[in-house]
Design a protein around this motif. Structure first.
Motif, PDB file in Angstrom:
ATOM      1  N   ILE A  96      13.127   9.835  -3.232  1.00  0.00           N
ATOM      2  CA  ILE A  96      12.485   9.881  -1.928  1.00  0.00           C
ATOM      3  C   ILE A  96      13.241   8.926  -1.045  1.00  0.00           C
ATOM      4  CG2 ILE A  96      10.704   8.175  -2.647  1.00  0.00           C
ATOM      5  CD1 ILE A  96       9.008  10.269  -0.600  1.00  0.00           C
ATOM      6  N   PHE A 149       4.019  14.542  -1.758  1.00  0.00           N
ATOM      7  CA  PHE A 149       4.683  13.251  -1.530  1.00  0.00           C
ATOM      8  C   PHE A 149       3.934  12.303  -0.578  1.00  0.00           C
ATOM      9  CE2 PHE A 149       8.131  15.822  -3.142  1.00  0.00           C
ATOM     10  CZ  PHE A 149       8.892  14.925  -3.889  1.00  0.00           C
ATOM     11  N   PHE A 150       3.160  12.854   0.361  1.00  0.00           N
ATOM     12  CA  PHE A 150       2.643  12.006   1.443  1.00  0.00           C
ATOM     13  C   PHE A 150       1.131  11.841   1.475  1.00  0.00           C
ATOM     14  CE2 PHE A 150       6.887  12.964   2.857  1.00  0.00           C
ATOM     15  CZ  PHE A 150       7.295  11.811   3.488  1.00  0.00           C
ATOM     16  N   TYR A 153      -0.335   9.183  -1.165  1.00  0.00           N
ATOM     17  CA  TYR A 153       0.223   7.850  -0.914  1.00  0.00           C
ATOM     18  C   TYR A 153      -0.371   7.275   0.372  1.00  0.00           C
ATOM     19  CZ  TYR A 153       3.799   4.164  -0.684  1.00  0.00           C
ATOM     20  OH  TYR A 153       4.449   2.950  -0.642  1.00  0.00           O
ATOM     21  N   THR A 154      -0.420   8.100   1.408  1.00  0.00           N
ATOM     22  CA  THR A 154      -0.893   7.610   2.708  1.00  0.00           C
ATOM     23  C   THR A 154      -2.381   7.274   2.648  1.00  0.00           C
ATOM     24  OG1 THR A 154       0.826   8.892   3.800  1.00  0.00           O
ATOM     25  CG2 THR A 154      -1.019   8.184   5.174  1.00  0.00           C
ATOM     26  N   GLN A 157      -2.500   3.961   0.842  1.00  0.00           N
ATOM     27  CA  GLN A 157      -1.914   2.845   1.589  1.00  0.00           C
ATOM     28  C   GLN A 157      -2.777   2.434   2.779  1.00  0.00           C
ATOM     29  OE1 GLN A 157       0.609   0.798   1.174  1.00  0.00           O
ATOM     30  NE2 GLN A 157       0.706  -0.087   3.224  1.00  0.00           N
ATOM     31  N   TRP A 158      -3.333   3.424   3.474  1.00  0.00           N
ATOM     32  CA  TRP A 158      -4.006   3.128   4.742  1.00  0.00           C
ATOM     33  C   TRP A 158      -5.517   3.293   4.674  1.00  0.00           C
ATOM     34  CZ3 TRP A 158      -0.918   0.802   8.181  1.00  0.00           C
ATOM     35  CH2 TRP A 158       0.461   0.993   8.024  1.00  0.00           C
ATOM     36  N   VAL A 169       4.144   6.519  11.634  1.00  0.00           N
ATOM     37  CA  VAL A 169       4.028   5.924  10.293  1.00  0.00           C
ATOM     38  C   VAL A 169       4.843   6.724   9.267  1.00  0.00           C
ATOM     39  CG1 VAL A 169       2.457   5.287   8.426  1.00  0.00           C
ATOM     40  CG2 VAL A 169       1.791   4.888  10.811  1.00  0.00           C
ATOM     41  N   THR A 170       4.537   8.010   9.115  1.00  0.00           N
ATOM     42  CA  THR A 170       5.313   8.777   8.124  1.00  0.00           C
ATOM     43  C   THR A 170       6.700   9.132   8.668  1.00  0.00           C
ATOM     44  OG1 THR A 170       4.198  10.781   8.854  1.00  0.00           O
ATOM     45  CG2 THR A 170       3.352   9.747   6.857  1.00  0.00           C
ATOM     46  N   ARG A 172       8.705   7.132   9.574  1.00  0.00           N
ATOM     47  CA  ARG A 172       9.637   6.123   9.064  1.00  0.00           C
ATOM     48  C   ARG A 172      10.557   6.720   7.997  1.00  0.00           C
ATOM     49  NH1 ARG A 172       8.151   0.530   9.414  1.00  0.00           N
ATOM     50  NH2 ARG A 172       8.642   0.166   7.224  1.00  0.00           N
ATOM     51  N   LEU A 173      10.071   7.765   7.320  1.00  0.00           N
ATOM     52  CA  LEU A 173      10.893   8.397   6.282  1.00  0.00           C
ATOM     53  C   LEU A 173      11.561   9.649   6.828  1.00  0.00           C
ATOM     54  CD1 LEU A 173       8.929   6.610   4.536  1.00  0.00           C
ATOM     55  CD2 LEU A 173       9.305   8.281   2.740  1.00  0.00           C
ATOM     56  N   TYR A 183      17.184   4.759   0.366  1.00  0.00           N
ATOM     57  CA  TYR A 183      15.937   4.711   1.155  1.00  0.00           C
ATOM     58  C   TYR A 183      16.244   4.486   2.623  1.00  0.00           C
ATOM     59  CZ  TYR A 183      10.861   4.357   1.356  1.00  0.00           C
ATOM     60  OH  TYR A 183       9.522   4.612   1.592  1.00  0.00           O
ATOM     61  N   ASN A 270       7.564   4.997  -6.470  1.00  0.00           N
ATOM     62  CA  ASN A 270       6.337   5.317  -5.714  1.00  0.00           C
ATOM     63  C   ASN A 270       5.448   6.268  -6.516  1.00  0.00           C
ATOM     64  OD1 ASN A 270       7.413   3.833  -3.651  1.00  0.00           O
ATOM     65  ND2 ASN A 270       7.603   5.521  -2.199  1.00  0.00           N
ATOM     66  N   ARG A 279       2.957   1.629  -5.360  1.00  0.00           N
ATOM     67  CA  ARG A 279       4.335   1.552  -5.856  1.00  0.00           C
ATOM     68  C   ARG A 279       4.506   0.354  -6.776  1.00  0.00           C
ATOM     69  NH1 ARG A 279       6.992   0.128   0.146  1.00  0.00           N
ATOM     70  NH2 ARG A 279       5.862  -1.818   0.406  1.00  0.00           N
ATOM     71  N   TYR A 309      -0.571  -5.290   7.484  1.00  0.00           N
ATOM     72  CA  TYR A 309      -0.124  -4.109   8.246  1.00  0.00           C
ATOM     73  C   TYR A 309      -1.043  -3.856   9.437  1.00  0.00           C
ATOM     74  CZ  TYR A 309       2.720  -2.497   4.232  1.00  0.00           C
ATOM     75  OH  TYR A 309       3.647  -2.371   3.234  1.00  0.00           O
ATOM     76  N   TYR A 344       3.940  -2.332  13.852  1.00  0.00           N
ATOM     77  CA  TYR A 344       4.399  -2.108  12.473  1.00  0.00           C
ATOM     78  C   TYR A 344       5.916  -2.293  12.461  1.00  0.00           C
ATOM     79  CZ  TYR A 344       4.720   0.590   8.035  1.00  0.00           C
ATOM     80  OH  TYR A 344       4.957   1.029   6.750  1.00  0.00           O
TER      81      TYR A 344
HETATM   82  N1  UDP Z   1       4.904   7.344   2.540  1.00  0.00           N
HETATM   83  C1  UDP Z   1       4.379   8.314   1.701  1.00  0.00           C
HETATM   84  N2  UDP Z   1       4.940   8.502   0.477  1.00  0.00           N
HETATM   85  C2  UDP Z   1       5.988   7.764   0.030  1.00  0.00           C
HETATM   86  C3  UDP Z   1       6.514   6.771   0.869  1.00  0.00           C
HETATM   87  C4  UDP Z   1       5.948   6.583   2.121  1.00  0.00           C
HETATM   88  O1  UDP Z   1       3.401   8.965   2.051  1.00  0.00           O
HETATM   89  O2  UDP Z   1       6.454   7.974  -1.112  1.00  0.00           O
HETATM   90  C5  UDP Z   1       4.288   7.165   3.873  1.00  0.00           C
HETATM   91  C6  UDP Z   1       3.086   6.219   3.800  1.00  0.00           C
HETATM   92  O3  UDP Z   1       2.164   6.586   4.796  1.00  0.00           O
HETATM   93  C7  UDP Z   1       3.729   4.888   4.110  1.00  0.00           C
HETATM   94  C8  UDP Z   1       4.712   5.276   5.204  1.00  0.00           C
HETATM   95  O4  UDP Z   1       5.209   6.568   4.770  1.00  0.00           O
HETATM   96  O5  UDP Z   1       2.802   3.934   4.534  1.00  0.00           O
HETATM   97  C9  UDP Z   1       5.849   4.335   5.434  1.00  0.00           C
HETATM   98  O6  UDP Z   1       6.505   4.082   4.213  1.00  0.00           O
HETATM   99  P1  UDP Z   1       7.383   2.764   3.991  1.00  0.00           P
HETATM  100  O7  UDP Z   1       8.017   2.861   2.651  1.00  0.00           O
HETATM  101  O8  UDP Z   1       8.264   2.570   5.158  1.00  0.00           O
HETATM  102  O9  UDP Z   1       6.237   1.636   3.982  1.00  0.00           O
HETATM  103  P2  UDP Z   1       6.320   0.043   3.839  1.00  0.00           P
HETATM  104  O10 UDP Z   1       7.543  -0.282   3.035  1.00  0.00           O
HETATM  105  O11 UDP Z   1       6.346  -0.494   5.231  1.00  0.00           O
HETATM  106  O12 UDP Z   1       5.054  -0.301   3.128  1.00  0.00           O
END
Ligand code: UDP
Ligand code: FAD
Length: 379
Positions: A96, A149-150, A153-154, A157-158, A169-170, A172-173, A183, A270, A279, A309, A344
């Motif tokens: 990823i 994948f998302f 995790y999201t 995380q949130w 937010v997402t 970022r990837l 990465y 992750n 993770r 965050y 962020y």
């Molecule tokens: N994200 C996800 N799956 C992954 C990695 C990231 O859903 O495997 C989403 C999730 O919402 C995460 C956001 O993308 O909070 C940003 O990821 P990043 O790795 O940049 O987060 P950080 O390192 O800032 O915690």
């Protein structure tokens, strides 16, 4: 004695400003942190087994800004390092951000870049206006990959659904059509050779900087004379929650030291779908340290701990903007950093923001900035 600046918070925002104001503008600075250490959330230390770990979760330095990289190079040498992450999906460990390798491995295919483009075109959902963190992903790769994948995790995380989070937010990837498993793709990617805390020690050892740890600024702000204040803590706390609390997401970091040399294939793995943690990171793979044991950290997100965050969503931005209207009521006070501007931001963005504020505060000193061609990374 009267300080020119009282700076609240010895993370990157506060420390960069302390260093610049002290060494370039010859200002007398009192730098305060309520914690018992410098470095803010990037603080690292040798644990009881002698392994260098990051107390507040894994921090990897990456930037496209030459100015930021050259600036930091005044205080550290670097270890070239490019971060790679695997995601545990459908019983496999796949790279990823999603790229050609990810899709070929996951589905047992042998697509070319062109084939992958067609694959995504087939699966992507047409969304006229991208409004949130679900739209961003679904519009690029489709619902199935979003869910694999998302989604999980999201949520972990949130604590909320991706459709309730800003698109940023997402976003970022990236999604890649090539086989680049890294990465980040920034121009400069490296770890400070002796760690972040060592970098901060070099940054802050200046006769004009007086450091006060274990001190909440509220306990001294009315006692210690100062001309101006730079604040890098949470903005809602500064204004005594006048409009209510801004939500911050926190993480519980669970460390484990194992009697083995290496725990996992990449520095970070992750887990979008299984476990309560998001993770697992193995520090030696970030730092390059040689040791017969290894320390890993599991990240369990929650709402209650330290504010790590800011949560990017429309109603929080609205609340932030209300707090921002109060800033003119506190003259000679400047808000900078991830918590004080509720952004962020990665480390490099915070450093750039601090350097920009320094320029604004001391325009006459701009020509003295030591940015130049001196430092190169040995990648
Ligand atoms: N994200 C996800 N799956 C992954 C990695 C990231 O859903 O495997 C989403 C999730 O919402 C995460 C956001 O993308 O909070 C940003 O990821 P990043 O790795 O940049 O987060 P950080 O390192 O800032 O915690
Ligand atoms: P902070 O580092 O939070 O510093 C603020 C300081 O203010 C703190 O030390 C706090 O104790 C102090 N303070 C607050 N209130 C008071 C008070 N009332 N009195 C006295 N002191 C006070 N960025 C990257 O570039 N790469 C990464 O890989 C990365 N990974 C991350 C992983 C995690 C888990 C987290 C949470 C963040 C990550 N970041 C990463 C972001 C990075 O941590 C931030 O961008 C950066 O550290 C922010 O610096 P800052 O100075 O704004 O804030």
């Amino acid at each position: 004695m009267k300080y020119d600046y009282l700076i609240v918070g010895a993370g990157f925002a506060g420390s960069v400003l302390a260093e610049r104001l002290a060494s370039i503008a010859d200002k007398k600075v009192l730098l305060i942190d309520k914690r018992n250490h410098i470095g803010g959330n990037t603080y690292d230390y040798y644990n009881e087994d002698g392994i260098l770990v990051h107390k507040y979760g894994p921090h990897i330095f990456h930037t496209n800004s030459k100015d930021v990289f050259v600036y930091l190079s005044e205080f550290t040498e670097w270890r070239p390092y490019e971060h790679r992450v695997l995601a545990s999906v459908d019983g496999q460990m796949v790279p990823i951000p999603i790229n050609l390798n990810t899709i070929n491995q996951l589905y047992g295919l042998n697509l070319s870049a062109k084939g992958l483009k067609e694959f995504f075109e087939e699966h992507a959902v047409k969304i006229p206006q991208i409004k949130n963190s679900e739209d961003v992903v679904v519009s690029k790769v489709g619902r199935e990959l979003f869910e694999k994948f998302f989604l999980g995790y999201t949520r972990k995380q949130w604590g909320i659904d991706p459709k309730d989070l800003d698109a940023s937010v997402t976003a970022r990837l990236p999604v890649r059509f090539n086989k680049d498993n890294r990465y980040f793709t920034d121009t400069y990617q490296a770890m400070p050779l002796n760690g972040f805390t060592a970098l901060f020690n070099n940054m802050l050892s200046h006769p004009n900087i007086h450091l006060m740890l274990n001190t909440d600024y509220k306990d001294v702000v009315n006692i210690i004379p100062h001309k101006k204040m730079i604040y890098t803590g949470p903005i809602d706390e500064f204004f005594e929650y006048e409009y209510g609390k801004l939500p911050y997401r926190s993480i519980d970091f669970k460390f484990q030291t194992l009697e083995i040399d290496k725990y996992q294939e990449t520095a970070t793995v992750n887990f979008p779908n299984e476990h309560l943690y998001t993770r697992v990171t193995e520090f030696k793979q970030l730092t390059g340290q040689q040791h017969h044991q290894t320390t890993i950290v599991f990240e369990y997100p929650n709402d209650d701990g330290d504010p790590y965050y800011p949560v990017p969503k429309p109603e929080n931005t609205e609340l932030l903007n209300k707090y921002r209207t109060l800033i003119p009521e506190v003259p000679n006070t400047y808000f900078v950093g991830r918590l004080a501007t509720y952004r962020y931001y990665n480390m490099d963005q915070v450093i750039a923001q601090a350097l920009a504020l320094f320029k604004k505060l001391t325009p006459a000193h701009e020509e003295k900035l030591p940015y130049g061609e001196r430092f190169q990374i040995n990648a």
